[in-house]
Each structure stands twice: as C-alpha cells, then as structure tokens.
Design an enzyme around this catalytic site. Structure first.
Site, PDB file in Angstrom:
ATOM      1  N   HIS A 141      64.989 112.435  48.408  1.00 35.51           N
ATOM      2  CA  HIS A 141      66.431 112.308  48.661  1.00 35.51           C
ATOM      3  C   HIS A 141      66.988 113.368  49.615  1.00 35.51           C
ATOM      4  CE1 HIS A 141      66.354 109.099  45.901  1.00 35.51           C
ATOM      5  NE2 HIS A 141      66.623 109.738  44.776  1.00 35.51           N
ATOM      6  N   HIS A 215      73.563 106.407  45.050  1.00 35.95           N
ATOM      7  CA  HIS A 215      72.759 106.634  43.847  1.00 35.95           C
ATOM      8  C   HIS A 215      73.567 106.476  42.552  1.00 35.95           C
ATOM      9  CE1 HIS A 215      69.398 108.168  41.535  1.00 35.95           C
ATOM     10  NE2 HIS A 215      68.682 108.234  42.641  1.00 35.95           N
ATOM     11  N   GLU A 350      69.169 100.950  44.392  1.00 38.26           N
ATOM     12  CA  GLU A 350      69.423 101.722  45.621  1.00 38.26           C
ATOM     13  C   GLU A 350      68.893 100.919  46.798  1.00 38.26           C
ATOM     14  OE1 GLU A 350      67.377 105.535  45.012  1.00 38.26           O
ATOM     15  OE2 GLU A 350      67.481 105.013  42.907  1.00 38.26           O
TER      16      GLU A 350
HETATM   17  C1  BGC Z   1      63.978 107.961  42.174  1.00 40.40           C
HETATM   18  C2  BGC Z   1      63.468 108.552  40.900  1.00 40.40           C
HETATM   19  C3  BGC Z   1      64.121 109.870  40.710  1.00 40.40           C
HETATM   20  C4  BGC Z   1      65.603 109.674  40.701  1.00 40.40           C
HETATM   21  C5  BGC Z   1      66.308 110.969  40.589  1.00 40.40           C
HETATM   22  C6  BGC Z   1      65.437 107.800  42.080  1.00 40.40           C
HETATM   23  O1  BGC Z   1      65.940 107.281  43.265  1.00 40.40           O
HETATM   24  O2  BGC Z   1      63.353 106.737  42.462  1.00 40.40           O
HETATM   25  O3  BGC Z   1      62.079 108.712  40.924  1.00 40.40           O
HETATM   26  O4  BGC Z   1      63.711 110.495  39.548  1.00 40.40           O
HETATM   27  O5  BGC Z   1      66.016 109.040  41.869  1.00 40.40           O
HETATM   28  O6  BGC Z   1      67.441 110.822  39.903  1.00 40.40           O
END
Ligand code: BGC
Length: 386
Positions: A141, A215, A350
């Site tokens: 991210h 998210h 997402e």
């Molecule tokens: C991911 C997860 C991760 C999470 C974090 C998601 O987008 O796919 O693996 O733990 O984000 O909050």
C-alpha cells in the site's frame, strides 16, 4: 411592424424566460449541493495539522464523512429494508488511531501503489527502485508513509450536481522510494441514487508506477462486532491470482470453477472460507485478487446482507479487485458500535490493477509516463432487497 418581426420578438422573449429559469434552477442545484456539505473540526495530528471532517448528505439523508487526513472515509450510512440509515464502514472511535498508524488502513485512499510489490523493488526503463519494505520482504500500500498518512487538500466542487469533494495530494519525487513527482486528484461524490462515486486522476513528471484504490471495510449489518461471513457475495470474475506465502501472485491466472474462490454465483462469504485449501490457508481466508470479466465501467460485484436487506453493488473500470475478508482484524480496537473489532468483522472490495504488476510483465501495466493521465473510476451503490 411586420407580422414576422412580432413573431421573432415573441420567440426571443420566450427563449429568454426559459433561459433565465434554467439558470436559476442550475444555481439552485449548485447551492443545494454546497449546502449538503458540512465542515467541522476533527482533530490535530502530532505534526500539528488541524484536520477537518466533511459531511456530505444526499436528498435521502444518506451521509458520507471524509477527513483531509489520508482521504479517509470515517463513516458512510446506507438504508436497510425498513428505511433505517446506519453506518456500514468500519472505523476508529478516536481520531489519533487514524493519525498514528491506522494499522488496518481503515477507509483510506491508498497510493501510490495499492497492494504488494515483491521484495519492495522494481525496475523501470533499466533503473531499479527500492521502495519502502513494510510488509515482511514486500512493500504494501505505497509504504509505511503511503497516501493514507498524508494531508490532502480538500475543495468542494460548487458546480457539481451532487455533493462532491475534490481531494488533491502531490507526492514528491522519491517519496517512499518511488520515482517522479505524482499529482493525484480524487473526487468523492454522493449521488441521489445512494451511490458513492470515486474518480481518480494522476500525472507524473518522470516514469513511475501507479495503482490507486480505496480501503473501506464494509459491514452491511450495521453492527461492527458481527462477522461478515453471513453476507452473500457475487463477483464477476472467472479467474483469480493464486499467491505465495507472502501474498505475492505466483503469476498463474487460475479458473475459480470448482474452488472456494468461485463467487460467480452468489454465496455467503462464510460458505467455503474455512475449506481445506492451500490458497485460503496462505491468506488466512480470502485475500486475493480476482481477474474481472469484461472491461470499461461495469458491475463487478454485489453483496447482499439478508437480515438487514442491504445491498451493495460495485462498479469499476479496473481489471481487478482485491477481495479481503478482514482476516487480520485482531480485536485490538473498540468499534464505532461498541465491542472489539474481531477478525472478519469487515470486508474490502478494493478495485485496482493486479498486485506486483511492476514485476510481472504478463499483468496489465501500471506504468505512468510524463504526458499521460492516469484515470480510473469506482462506484459503491447501495439499495435494498426485501
Ligand atoms: C491486503 C491485506 C492486508 C490489508 C491491510 C489488504 O488490502 O490485501 O493483506 O492485510 O490490506 O489492512
């Protein structure tokens, strides 16, 4: 005066009255969409930034709350089968928990690269870039100080038909290791048909990689201590991307048919989540990218919560969606409806390009060059089924 001149004068007068009325109506719509955005103080970060909360309301009374830290959606309400509007997105009860880490990325805008990049590096035009390693050997991210931790400039779009916020953030060349100054604009619109529309745009001054997403964790029951395993989900994706131990796609594009990953026909999230399956074990549940059928802006997923009657439909022009069943929620925080945020009390859909695309040439490219414009759109639309 000749008859034709009189007719012309009458026609002109009629057109004029019609024109003036239209203008009046338009300005009414504009000022109404402005009236439907309230601004209030939200908190002060440790850096001393004073954070504001923007509350957008549509004609039905549906509300969206957004802060200018991380572009975070702190609340979004949706009606149930009895017309009761309740918050359907997970979040913290204390502003500091968003400001100091937001370990689950609750409600945040994610960039400049949503999802994982293997070994926190990639090569672009012969040059290797090492980016922030914040998830075991990988980058997740956009790095520890990704867009979810940034102060976003927010403007209200006065001429928009519905309450609309324009969020802007400029990421410096080299931030978290990524090349190029990237200017990102995100529009959040709350329409009168109970849809949240998100439009992303970005431009760079050097070749870079971009994969923006949102998210938010949804729980359509309106009770954030309840598991989302009773929600019925349908995804328009015939294939998904299997992952390795660190959740990086192996490169295989696997048919969902005959696997727990088959959501082509609606089923509860819980139906197969605990099946004896190597991929589910790796993700501790669902934490995978689906390859979406079709292209262009299209309906890609539908979620239905039978008890409340709430339905959420997702539309996007992206090639993929990460369906994450909230496996890593660990009960450390108080939820907005009381109690703790245990595992699987929220799910994310997402919309995005595939994880690790910069290292996987067979995936659709996430490269952005100077002079090009990154553009993408996602809609979360709410309704009820009785
Ligand atoms: C991911 C997860 C991760 C999470 C974090 C998601 O987008 O796919 O693996 O733990 O984000 O909050």
């Amino acid at each position: 005066m000749k008859k034709t001149s009189i007719n012309l004068i009458i026609l002109f007068a009629v057109l004029c009255i019609f024109g003036c009325n239209k203008k009046e109506n338009q300005s009414k719509t504009h000022s109404e969409s402005m009236k439907n955005i309230q601004v209030s103080d939200y908190g002060v970060t440790s850096k001393g930034d004073s954070i504001k909360k923007y509350t957008l309301t549509n004609k039905n009374g549906m509300k969206l709350e957004v802060i200018n830290f991380g572009g975070i959606i702190t609340s979004l309400t949706a009606p149930d089968k009895n017309g009761k509007y309740q918050d359907v997105v997970l979040g913290f009860t204390k502003p500091e928990d968003y400001f100091n880490g937001n370990p689950y990325y609750f409600g945040a805008l994610i960039g400049r690269y949503g999802n994982r990049i293997a070994n926190a590096k990639f090569t672009l035009e012969g040059k290797t870039f090492n980016i922030d390693k914040n998830d075991g050997p990988n980058s997740l991210h956009g790095g520890k100080e990704g867009f979810h931790t940034k102060f976003w400039n927010i403007e209200q779009i006065k001429e928009a038909q519905f309450p609309t916020l324009k969020l802007t953030y400029t990421s410096a060349d080299g931030e978290e290791g990524f090349p190029g100054t990237l200017t990102t604009t995100v529009l959040y619109t709350l329409t009168d048909d109970n849809a949240l529309e998100i439009s992303y745009e970005a431009e760079t001054d050097k070749p870079t990689v971009v994969n923006l997403t949102q998210h938010s964790y949804f729980n359509l029951s309106g009770n954030f201590t309840k598991e989302i395993t009773d929600h019925e989900l349908q995804i328009n994706g015939d294939q998904f991307l299997p992952v390795n131990e660190t959740l990086i796609p192996t490169g295989e594009q696997k048919a969902v048919k005959g696997t727990p990953f088959d959501f082509t026909v609606s089923k509860t999230i819980g139906k197969d989540i605990n099946a004896d399956d190597d991929q589910l074990k790796k993700g501790k549940g669902y934490d995978h990218n689906w390859i979406l059928n079709g292209n262009g802006l299209r309906s890609i997923a539908k979620v239905y919560h039978p008890e409340s009657g709430r339905v959420m439909e997702v539309l996007t022009d992206e090639p993929g969606v990460q369906f994450y069943s909230g496996n890593f929620l660990d009960g450390k925080y108080e939820t907005k409806t009381g109690g703790k945020n245990g595992t699987r009390t929220g799910f994310c859909l997402e919309t995005q390009h595939f994880p690790d695309s910069p290292n996987q040439p067979s995936f659709p490219s996430t490269e952005l060059k100077p002079g090009q414009k990154y553009q993408s759109k996602t809609i979360y639309k709410f309704s009820v089924k009785k």
